[in-house]
Design a protein around this motif. Structure first.
Motif, PDB file in Angstrom:
ATOM      1  N   LEU A 111       0.863  -1.174   0.000  1.00 40.93           N
ATOM      2  CA  LEU A 111       0.000   0.000   0.000  1.00 40.93           C
ATOM      3  C   LEU A 111       0.903   1.229   0.000  1.00 40.93           C
ATOM      4  CD1 LEU A 111      -3.208   0.865   1.414  1.00 40.93           C
ATOM      5  CD2 LEU A 111      -1.442   2.034   2.657  1.00 40.93           C
ATOM      6  N   SER A 112       0.520   2.214  -0.763  1.00 40.30           N
ATOM      7  CA  SER A 112       1.279   3.462  -0.707  1.00 40.30           C
ATOM      8  C   SER A 112       0.317   4.633  -0.850  1.00 40.30           C
ATOM      9  CB  SER A 112       2.337   3.504  -1.805  1.00 40.30           C
ATOM     10  OG  SER A 112       1.723   3.637  -3.059  1.00 40.30           O
ATOM     11  N   ARG A 113       0.530   5.604   0.001  1.00 41.48           N
ATOM     12  CA  ARG A 113      -0.312   6.801  -0.080  1.00 41.48           C
ATOM     13  C   ARG A 113       0.618   7.995   0.097  1.00 41.48           C
ATOM     14  NH1 ARG A 113      -4.581   9.484  -1.997  1.00 41.48           N
ATOM     15  NH2 ARG A 113      -6.486   9.152  -0.819  1.00 41.48           N
ATOM     16  N   TYR A 114       0.603   8.905  -0.861  1.00 38.68           N
ATOM     17  CA  TYR A 114       1.481  10.076  -0.790  1.00 38.68           C
ATOM     18  C   TYR A 114       0.640  11.315  -0.510  1.00 38.68           C
ATOM     19  CZ  TYR A 114       5.231   7.214  -2.567  1.00 38.68           C
ATOM     20  OH  TYR A 114       6.181   6.242  -2.704  1.00 38.68           O
ATOM     21  N   TYR A 115       1.113  12.127   0.393  1.00 40.74           N
ATOM     22  CA  TYR A 115       0.363  13.336   0.722  1.00 40.74           C
ATOM     23  C   TYR A 115       0.982  14.566   0.081  1.00 40.74           C
ATOM     24  CZ  TYR A 115      -1.926  10.097   3.716  1.00 40.74           C
ATOM     25  OH  TYR A 115      -2.631   9.007   4.153  1.00 40.74           O
ATOM     26  N   GLU A 116       2.050  14.317  -0.704  1.00 44.57           N
ATOM     27  CA  GLU A 116       2.636  15.367  -1.517  1.00 44.57           C
ATOM     28  C   GLU A 116       2.831  14.727  -2.866  1.00 44.57           C
ATOM     29  OE1 GLU A 116       6.312  16.545   0.168  1.00 44.57           O
ATOM     30  OE2 GLU A 116       5.399  18.143   1.336  1.00 44.57           O
ATOM     31  N   HIS A 117       2.631  15.477  -3.926  1.00 45.04           N
ATOM     32  CA  HIS A 117       2.705  14.842  -5.233  1.00 45.04           C
ATOM     33  C   HIS A 117       4.120  14.348  -5.538  1.00 45.04           C
ATOM     34  CE1 HIS A 117       1.689  13.804  -9.259  1.00 45.04           C
ATOM     35  NE2 HIS A 117       2.638  14.582  -9.741  1.00 45.04           N
ATOM     36  N   VAL A 118       4.228  13.090  -5.895  1.00 42.18           N
ATOM     37  CA  VAL A 118       5.510  12.506  -6.302  1.00 42.18           C
ATOM     38  C   VAL A 118       5.254  11.757  -7.601  1.00 42.18           C
ATOM     39  CG1 VAL A 118       7.372  10.931  -5.663  1.00 42.18           C
ATOM     40  CG2 VAL A 118       6.158  12.163  -3.884  1.00 42.18           C
ATOM     41  N   GLU A 119       6.135  11.923  -8.569  1.00 41.38           N
ATOM     42  CA  GLU A 119       5.970  11.241  -9.856  1.00 41.38           C
ATOM     43  C   GLU A 119       5.955   9.728  -9.643  1.00 41.38           C
ATOM     44  OE1 GLU A 119       6.905  12.727 -13.231  1.00 41.38           O
ATOM     45  OE2 GLU A 119       6.325  14.637 -12.341  1.00 41.38           O
ATOM     46  N   ILE A 120       5.183   9.057 -10.495  1.00 46.25           N
ATOM     47  CA  ILE A 120       5.021   7.614 -10.315  1.00 46.25           C
ATOM     48  C   ILE A 120       6.351   6.874 -10.346  1.00 46.25           C
ATOM     49  CG2 ILE A 120       4.092   5.521 -11.381  1.00 46.25           C
ATOM     50  CD1 ILE A 120       1.625   7.063 -12.051  1.00 46.25           C
ATOM     51  N   ASN A 121       7.203   7.226 -11.311  1.00 49.02           N
ATOM     52  CA  ASN A 121       8.462   6.465 -11.410  1.00 49.02           C
ATOM     53  C   ASN A 121       9.389   6.763 -10.241  1.00 49.02           C
ATOM     54  OD1 ASN A 121       8.694   9.004 -12.327  1.00 49.02           O
ATOM     55  ND2 ASN A 121       9.730   8.509 -14.236  1.00 49.02           N
ATOM     56  N   LYS A 122       9.279   7.982  -9.701  1.00 48.42           N
ATOM     57  CA  LYS A 122      10.117   8.308  -8.542  1.00 48.42           C
ATOM     58  C   LYS A 122       9.626   7.572  -7.294  1.00 48.42           C
ATOM     59  CE  LYS A 122      11.992  12.667  -9.985  1.00 48.42           C
ATOM     60  NZ  LYS A 122      11.471  13.986 -10.251  1.00 48.42           N
ATOM     61  N   ARG A 123       8.327   7.288  -7.273  1.00 46.46           N
ATOM     62  CA  ARG A 123       7.772   6.588  -6.108  1.00 46.46           C
ATOM     63  C   ARG A 123       8.428   5.227  -5.928  1.00 46.46           C
ATOM     64  NH1 ARG A 123       1.248   7.536  -6.492  1.00 46.46           N
ATOM     65  NH2 ARG A 123       1.364   9.795  -6.576  1.00 46.46           N
ATOM     66  N   THR A 124       8.513   4.473  -7.012  1.00 42.51           N
ATOM     67  CA  THR A 124       9.058   3.118  -6.871  1.00 42.51           C
ATOM     68  C   THR A 124      10.512   3.167  -6.422  1.00 42.51           C
ATOM     69  OG1 THR A 124       9.202   3.229  -9.252  1.00 42.51           O
ATOM     70  CG2 THR A 124       7.581   1.739  -8.351  1.00 42.51           C
ATOM     71  N   ILE A 125      11.246   4.141  -6.935  1.00 38.25           N
ATOM     72  CA  ILE A 125      12.652   4.260  -6.531  1.00 38.25           C
ATOM     73  C   ILE A 125      12.729   4.573  -5.039  1.00 38.25           C
ATOM     74  CG2 ILE A 125      14.773   5.584  -6.845  1.00 38.25           C
ATOM     75  CD1 ILE A 125      13.738   6.151  -9.735  1.00 38.25           C
ATOM     76  N   LEU A 126      11.913   5.523  -4.624  1.00 37.75           N
ATOM     77  CA  LEU A 126      11.888   5.911  -3.211  1.00 37.75           C
ATOM     78  C   LEU A 126      11.518   4.725  -2.337  1.00 37.75           C
ATOM     79  CD1 LEU A 126      11.785   8.511  -1.221  1.00 37.75           C
ATOM     80  CD2 LEU A 126       9.341   8.092  -1.331  1.00 37.75           C
ATOM     81  N   GLU A 127      10.471   3.994  -2.754  1.00 38.82           N
ATOM     82  CA  GLU A 127      10.008   2.871  -1.945  1.00 38.82           C
ATOM     83  C   GLU A 127      11.094   1.806  -1.802  1.00 38.82           C
ATOM     84  OE1 GLU A 127       6.309   1.782  -3.851  1.00 38.82           O
ATOM     85  OE2 GLU A 127       5.553   3.797  -3.417  1.00 38.82           O
ATOM     86  N   ALA A 128      11.769   1.526  -2.906  1.00 43.00           N
ATOM     87  CA  ALA A 128      12.825   0.508  -2.853  1.00 43.00           C
ATOM     88  C   ALA A 128      13.923   0.949  -1.891  1.00 43.00           C
ATOM     89  CB  ALA A 128      13.405   0.294  -4.245  1.00 43.00           C
ATOM     90  N   ASP A 129      14.274   2.230  -1.956  1.00 47.04           N
ATOM     91  CA  ASP A 129      15.341   2.725  -1.106  1.00 47.04           C
ATOM     92  C   ASP A 129      14.923   2.728   0.365  1.00 47.04           C
ATOM     93  OD1 ASP A 129      17.940   3.646  -1.001  1.00 47.04           O
ATOM     94  OD2 ASP A 129      17.274   5.720  -0.765  1.00 47.04           O
ATOM     95  N   VAL A 130      13.677   3.109   0.582  1.00 46.52           N
ATOM     96  CA  VAL A 130      13.170   3.173   1.946  1.00 46.52           C
ATOM     97  C   VAL A 130      13.170   1.790   2.585  1.00 46.52           C
ATOM     98  CG1 VAL A 130      11.039   3.466   3.258  1.00 46.52           C
ATOM     99  CG2 VAL A 130      11.814   5.277   1.751  1.00 46.52           C
ATOM    100  N   ILE A 131      12.699   0.815   1.854  1.00 48.32           N
ATOM    101  CA  ILE A 131      12.618  -0.520   2.452  1.00 48.32           C
ATOM    102  C   ILE A 131      14.014  -1.095   2.668  1.00 48.32           C
ATOM    103  CG2 ILE A 131      12.283  -1.771   0.264  1.00 48.32           C
ATOM    104  CD1 ILE A 131      10.633  -2.597   3.615  1.00 48.32           C
ATOM    105  N   LYS A 132      14.920  -0.735   1.763  1.00 49.47           N
ATOM    106  CA  LYS A 132      16.300  -1.179   1.932  1.00 49.47           C
ATOM    107  C   LYS A 132      16.873  -0.608   3.240  1.00 49.47           C
ATOM    108  CE  LYS A 132      19.994  -0.110  -0.541  1.00 49.47           C
ATOM    109  NZ  LYS A 132      20.481   0.602  -1.724  1.00 49.47           N
ATOM    110  N   THR A 133      16.599   0.673   3.436  1.00 48.51           N
ATOM    111  CA  THR A 133      17.078   1.328   4.653  1.00 48.51           C
ATOM    112  C   THR A 133      16.496   0.661   5.890  1.00 48.51           C
ATOM    113  OG1 THR A 133      16.910   3.330   3.350  1.00 48.51           O
ATOM    114  CG2 THR A 133      17.483   3.599   5.652  1.00 48.51           C
ATOM    115  N   CYS A 134      15.198   0.364   5.846  1.00 42.10           N
ATOM    116  CA  CYS A 134      14.554  -0.232   7.020  1.00 42.10           C
ATOM    117  C   CYS A 134      15.085  -1.639   7.280  1.00 42.10           C
ATOM    118  CB  CYS A 134      13.048  -0.287   6.832  1.00 42.10           C
ATOM    119  SG  CYS A 134      12.293   1.325   6.843  1.00 42.10           S
TER     120      CYS A 134
END
Lengths: 1145, 144
Positions: free
Chosen positions: B16-39
């Motif tokens: 599930l992903s919900r953004y409260y600030e507009h983020v481009e779709i392709n940037k979202r996946t990159i961000l998500e991958a990086d975030v989960i890697k960090t966690c």
């Protein structure tokens, strides 16, 4: 419950298979055989990203066919929407479905409609054009009799709605505020919150209704309104002070458990609501003793109630502590809050420890003693295995750094940097180290070593201001000439030894710094001939990894060194090599060097030693070209028109056809070649010299070129705030494989420090020692010991040119001390207070107070007597807001009475002595504001560089004591008063005078605006007597000259968007330029930047720092004024003032 | 302010992903991958708050599922940390013993629940009964 969740989730793989058989109990689960289910299952089964993409593209294609097919049922459509949401979530755009989402919201039935709205809110962004198509549906649903539909419409409005269509739904939503159902009222308030976010002006008229929502009988509606209030109060706290009581009452009720039980979370009543309220109270109580007074009780109760040890109570406690330290302090509460922080910091739970450190970092600026209390914990956290904890600790240490502990703290930061690879961390930490090193460096060696480490690690990602500031510091030097020399020499030596290392890799920025320093200061080396340096630079130049920008720097350095080694073989080789370089820039430099070498005398004049800071006189009007221009005009060339004029003409002509024949085109090749020369990075361009102009012209040209070679790169440009941080988008990360030497460099640095300050013996003892080095200079005792010792080291690395700045800082620290005699919290360490020495000799506190008071006034007057503030300093101060202990101090500062000597006769002496001091400062006459038989209030404006200082003199004319005299200024939105607007004297003795000062800044430009206030006093036990007064302040009180050079003016001029033009008709005697300029300079205090022919340019700034530029042209009885500024309204106001003074004159 | 709300499993699959600030779709996946890697790189003993770029991540792990919330500096970390748990409790109440499968197959409903709780990056409702009320009505209507 979380246990159950976790257990369930652990059993997931098993469940996956059993799921179909054992469907959940409460809510019917969607069967796995649904289309979404099969999509998810097939994706989960895939192994590669490539396969996933293929599958999703297939899925999208089939979805596209389904949604656009006319026969698709709404039920199926809803199914498709969920699948589309899923695809978008995985990162595959499905824009073909957006319109169908809107359609579904329009046509669907409840659940379908809801999914339609959901898809819209997920797919579209705020400015999407399709959003307009949703408006009709929303309006229809808002009017529906079905509450579920109304609810949905309100939800979507509060998520996403086109700004321009707000008027279409606003009345409908306002109606809903009176709805009988709680949920509708709540959602209506949420929708209004959204409107307030995207278009605050459109909901201004319903502020009354917000108040009603705040008092709603339902908790949910009230809570929803708090979001609006938090936002509004953040913007303008003074407008909502009257609501403090309500917020306090609400919080009391919540804390007291008066809410329905279902608002509890783990038996804590509405924790998130409490946090929200605490934040609001913090904002309201900030710098306001009266409002804070109202909140003390409830804060105390919150602290007391939150004794349970669930996480959420810690969240509340944390907020509580922050609020207590934000509002006007109350010692008892502070004590309790400090104890609370102790609980956090000492907790074994890591999350709480983090919060504790964060809270400590926040409060430490006000109470450094707390750091002492928790020093051992802080030391432990420094070596914590979790880097996040470490980093937060470093942040804390950064706030308490002083001259004594700087080397330990910087060493800790460098250690951390070594482990960190994340760009964002490097940038922020490197910036902090550079700042601390510059401020507190104990000696030359340490400073250069630290900066070397900064450049090595920060490399090309760090903020460009760091190398710029460093070089500026080296170039401008300090007060002691000898000291300067040593520092420069040390830098040269250290760079030479760094370049000695084979196969070392240094970031480009570092190389640039090195080459500049070597070029400028190699002459300080006695033995080493410049030839050795040139050879080293040559080797760098031939290095393949050196970028062309750096090469230009190195070339400039070589050029500077050549006059000292005129017969160097290396230079010859270099010239030969680069004369055929493919890089045109390098080739040009090589040619320049070649020609210069032919005339060594000229070269020595041209490139003098150690003159990088000398200003050069430049013929900016290019008068030597007059002959050339005249010749051009004779041959029929068009006269030059300034850029803006051409632009205007182009605009006005753009729409009509041009029937005139094209004029002769004036060959611009000459000027354009000059231009490119000017823009080349190192800028030592000899374009015209090479092309063989007369010797005289050549001389002049080269003169100006020298200026560019130095100024462009190291001068004021680095301080211009427009410099963007390139680090973010700089793809050139430092190659990690190569940085063995880089690490070594840091290592060296660290080892050195370690040998100085640390010995690895027993762990405990080491920690103790570390603590003593870290926390030295903090707390009350050490502060006292500091009093006697004037810290000369601390301002060693301060720039000469920032004298003004330093003086300011002195003043601020004097303020701090001022407060410390009143306020136990401000035992801040301070530096360089010469005038504190004499104050220490006097034992009596009272004496201290007043002597300090007058000292302060004197020093501030003296230091501020430079009436012109340097723009560049000013701007750089803005862009680099350095969160030092003193500058960020939010403690309110008030000035102690100027004199406590009590005799009425003294009023005159006091006033005259005050005025005497004022004579050094531009000030107005003393104006009487109000008086009665007992009391007289008069005031005087002092136009200081950074603010308007208002001095109020309150004279007691009677022979009775006046008690609890209050002077209060009514806050208005146009002014910002830097101190407490109110001031209270417990007693004014008979026939004595007290003075109060307020520093005032302007918030919004205006022409004239009254500042009103009142004095209130009591004679014996009689009731209070109140006297009101008001004082008119005009825009001119806040205008200060801005001293900038023509070049900076040009740059600023282009960067400002707001301009205003006006022609003033004047009589011929008045419409001459010198007269107009003189009038403006004298009456408006504008700074005349330059006069070129019949045009003049002037600059000023509106306090605190809004620049405004003026271009003025006198021509045949008219004066054309042209203003530009970064502020939209300022030019208009200033124009009005100009008109006024010109007409008066 | 809450910037985004993510549910990602250990394998890095976004649930599930919900953004409260507009983020481009392709940037979202990159961000998500990086975030989960960090966690994933962090151990249980380490702190649940991560300074990530110019914002902070607050995360909580439930079996194989991570819930990660991106916030800016105005938010209270612990309050958000507990908010995540409150959200899970709501899911648990609705799905009675929630599992990752429920979240996967009821993507729309999970979104509806989250939308009741967070709006424009603000926590707007935490009362479980009130959060679920609109959804339960819809369910009832769908049944009849």
């Amino acid at each position: 419950m979380s246990d159950i969740v976790e257990k369930t989730l652990t059993a997931l793989p098993g469940l996956f298979l059993q799921h179909q058989a054992a469907s959940g109990s409460g809510v019917p689960r969607v069967s796995v055989s649904s289309r979404l289910g099969s999509l998810i299952r097939s994706i989960t089964a895939l192994t590669s990203k490539h396969e996933e993409e293929k599958l999703i593209q297939q899925e999208l294609a089939s979805l596209k066919a389904t949604v656009s097919a006319p026969g698709t049922t709404l039920r199926l459509m809803k199914e498709c929407m969920v699948r589309l949401i899923y695809c978008e979530m995985l990162g595959y755009e499905s824009s073909f479905g957006y319109i169908h989402a809107i359609k579904l919201a329009q046509q669907g039935n409840l659940l379908e409609k809801r999914v339609g709205y959901l898809a819209v809110s997920l797919f579209l962004h705020e400015n999407h054009e399709l959003l307009l198509l949703l408006v009709n549906t929303v309006v229809k649903d808002l009017q529906s009799t079905n509450l579920v539909e109304v609810c949905m419409a309100l939800t979507i409005v509060s998520q996403i709605f086109p700004r321009e269509m707000i008027p279409a739904v606003l009345p409908l939503i306002e109606d809903k505020l009176q709805h009988s159902k709680e949920i509708i009222r709540r959602k209506a308030v949420q929708a209004l919150y959204k409107f307030h976010l995207i278009a605050p002006n459109q909901v201004q008229h319903i502020h009354v209704k917000f108040r009603k929502a705040l008092c709603d009988r339902d908790v949910g509606v009230m809570a929803a309104s708090l979001h609006i209030y938090l936002r509004m109060i953040k913007e303008n706290p003074s407008a909502y002070k009257d609501l403090t009581g309500s917020f306090v009452t609400i919080l009391k009720q919540v804390v007291g458990g008066k809410l329905p039980v279902d608002f509890n979370y783990h038996s804590v009543p509405a924790p998130w609501l409490q946090i929200q309220l605490l934040r609001i109270l913090g904002l309201l109580g900030k710098d306001d003793p009266r409002t804070s007074e109202l909140t003390y009780d409830v804060l105390d109760e919150s602290l007391r109630r939150a004794e349970l040890s669930h996480n959420i109570t810690y969240a509340i406690l944390f907020e509580c502590v922050q609020t207590i330290y934000t509002i006007y302090p109350k010692p008892e509460l502070l004590e309790k809050a400090a104890r609370c922080i102790g609980k956090f910091v000492l907790s074994p739970k890591i999350n709480l420890k983090y919060l504790g450190l964060k809270a400590l970092t926040y409060v430490i600026q006000q109470d450094p003693n707390l750091a002492l209390q928790h020093q051992m914990t802080i030391i432990e956290c420094l070596d914590h295995p979790d880097p996040i904890i470490k980093r937060e600790t470093l942040e804390l240490l950064y706030r308490i750094t002083n001259a004594q502990n700087v080397s330990v703290i910087v060493q800790k930061m460098l250690e951390y940097l070594q482990q960190s690879k994340e760009e964002y961390i490097i940038i922020s930490l490197v910036g902090k180290i550079a700042e601390l090193a510059e401020k507190y460096a104990p000696d030359n060696e340490w400073f250069i070593q630290t900066m070397n480490a900064v450049f090595s690690v920060g490399g090309d990602v760090m903020h460009p201001d760091i190398p710029n500031n460093f070089l500026r510091l080296l170039a401008e030097g300090f007060d002691d000439e000898n000291e300067d020399k040593q520092l420069r020499l040390y830098a040269v030596q250290s760079y030479l030894s760094l370049l000695e290392i084979e196969h070392a890799f240094y970031p480009q920025r570092f190389l640039q710094v090195m080459s500049w320093v070597l070029g400028e200061y190699s002459y300080l080396l006695d033995k080493g001939t410049p030839d050795i340096v040139i050879t080293k630079l040559y080797r760098l130049l031939m290095n393949k990894s050196t970028t062309s920008e750096t090469k230009a720097w190195i070339m400039a350095a070589v050029t500077k060194l050549t006059p000292q080694a005129p017969s160097s073989k290396t230079v010859e080789k270099l010239i030969q090599e680069f004369s055929v370089s493919l890089d045109t820039c390098m080739r040009q430099h090589a040619f320049e060097l070649k020609h210069l070498r032919e005339n060594v005398e000229l070269m020595k004049n041209l490139l003098p030693i150690d003159k990088s800071c000398e200003d050069l006189v430049v013929d900016a009007s290019l008068s030597f070209l007059d002959g050339f221009v005249a010749e051009g005009l004779d041959q029929g060339a068009a006269p030059y028109k300034p850029h803006h004029q051409r632009q205007e003409e182009k605009l006005s002509q753009g729409k009509v056809l041009n029937f005139e024949p094209y004029g002769l085109s004036f060959s611009s090749t000459m000027s354009s070649s000059g231009c490119t020369g000017r823009q080349s990075p190192a800028g030592i361009s000899l374009g015209s010299d090479v092309s063989g102009n007369s010797a005289e012209t050549g001389q002049k040209e080269t003169n100006s070129l020298k200026l560019e070679g130095v100024k462009k790169l190291w001068g004021k440009e680095g301080y211009l705030p427009k410099k963007e941080n390139k680090a973010g988008n700089n793809p050139e990360l430092q190659p990690i494989a190569q940085d063995s030497t880089l690490v070594e460099n840091v290592d060296q640095m660290i080892k050195k420090d370690q040998s100085q300050s640390l010995h690895h013996s027993e762990e405990e003892a080491e920690k103790q020692r570390l603590a003593s080095t870290l926390f030295v200079g903090l707390g009350s005792e050490s502060a006292v010991s500091l009093l006697g010792k004037t810290d000369t080291v601390s301002h060693k690395f301060r720039r000469k040119s920032k004298v003004n700045d330093i003086k300011n800082r002195e003043v601020t620290s004097a303020h701090n001390i001022n407060c410390s005699s009143f306020n136990p919290l401000s035992n801040a360490p301070y530096e360089d207070n010469d005038h504190l020495n004499n104050f220490q000799d006097k034992g009596d506190t009272r004496l201290k107070k007043c002597s300090l008071g007058s000292e302060f006034l004197e020093s501030s007057l003296k230091s501020e007597s430079l009436t012109e503030l340097h723009l560049v300093d000013n701007l750089s101060a803005c862009s680099l807001s350095s969160p030092s202990l003193f500058e960020d101090n939010s403690m309110e500062i008030f000035h102690p009475p100027h004199s406590t000597v009590s005799s009425f006769a003294n009023e005159i002496t006091l006033t005259s002595s005050l005025l005497e001091e004022l004579n050094e400062q531009v000030h107005s006459d003393l104006v009487e504001l109000c008086n009665n038989e007992m009391l007289k209030v008069s005031s005087c404006k002092i136009w200081k560089d950074d603010c308007l200082l208002l001095v109020w003199l309150v004279a007691n004319k009677s022979s009775l004591e006046l008690k609890s005299m209050n002077l209060e200024i009514t806050p208005t939105e146009n002014f910002k008063i830097l101190e407490q607007p109110g001031f209270c004297f417990p007693v004014i003795e008979a026939e004595s005078t007290k003075s109060i000062q307020h520093r005032v800044q302007m918030e919004k430009p205006f022409t004239e605006e009254g500042l009103s206030g009142y004095v209130k006093y009591q004679v014996e036990e009689d009731p209070y007597i109140q006297l009101e007064f008001s004082l008119t302040l005009s825009l001119l009180d806040f205008i200060r000259p801005m001293k900038i050079c023509t070049e900076d003016f040009g740059k600023l001029w282009l960067s400002f968007a707001n301009d205003v033009k006006q022609n003033l008709k004047m009589s011929d005697s008045q419409a001459n330029l010198p007269f107009a300029l003189k009038t403006l300079q004298q009456k408006l205090r504008l700074h005349i930047v330059d006069i070129i022919g019949n045009e003049g340019i002037l600059a000023c700034h509106l306090l605190p720092s809004v620049p405004c530029l003026l271009h003025l042209r006198a021509h045949e009885g008219t004066v054309a004024l042209w203003f530009r500024s970064s502020c939209s309204s300022l030019p208009d106001y200033l124009l009005y003032q100009c008109q006024k003074v010109m007409e008066e004159s | 302010m809450i910037k985004f709300f993510l549910m990602v499993n250990k394998q890095g699959q976004t649930r599930l992903s919900r953004y409260y600030e507009h983020v481009e779709i392709n940037k979202r996946t990159i961000l998500e991958a990086d975030v989960i890697k960090t966690c994933l790189s962090r151990s249980k003993e380490q702190c649940s708050f991560i300074e990530y770029k110019d914002f902070k991540l607050i995360y909580r792990q439930y079996a194989a599922l991570f819930i990660v919330v991106g916030i800016n500096e105005t938010e209270n970390e612990m309050a958000v940390y507990e908010f995540i748990h409150n959200f899970v409790e709501v899911l648990d109440m609705y799905f009675s013993r929630v599992s990752e499968l429920d979240i996967m197959f009821n993507l729309d409903k999970v979104h509806l629940i989250l939308d009741e709780m967070v709006l424009n990056g603000c926590i707007v409702e935490t009362n479980k009964a009130r959060i679920l009320a609109p959804l339960l009505i819809l369910d009832k209507m769908a049944e009849s």
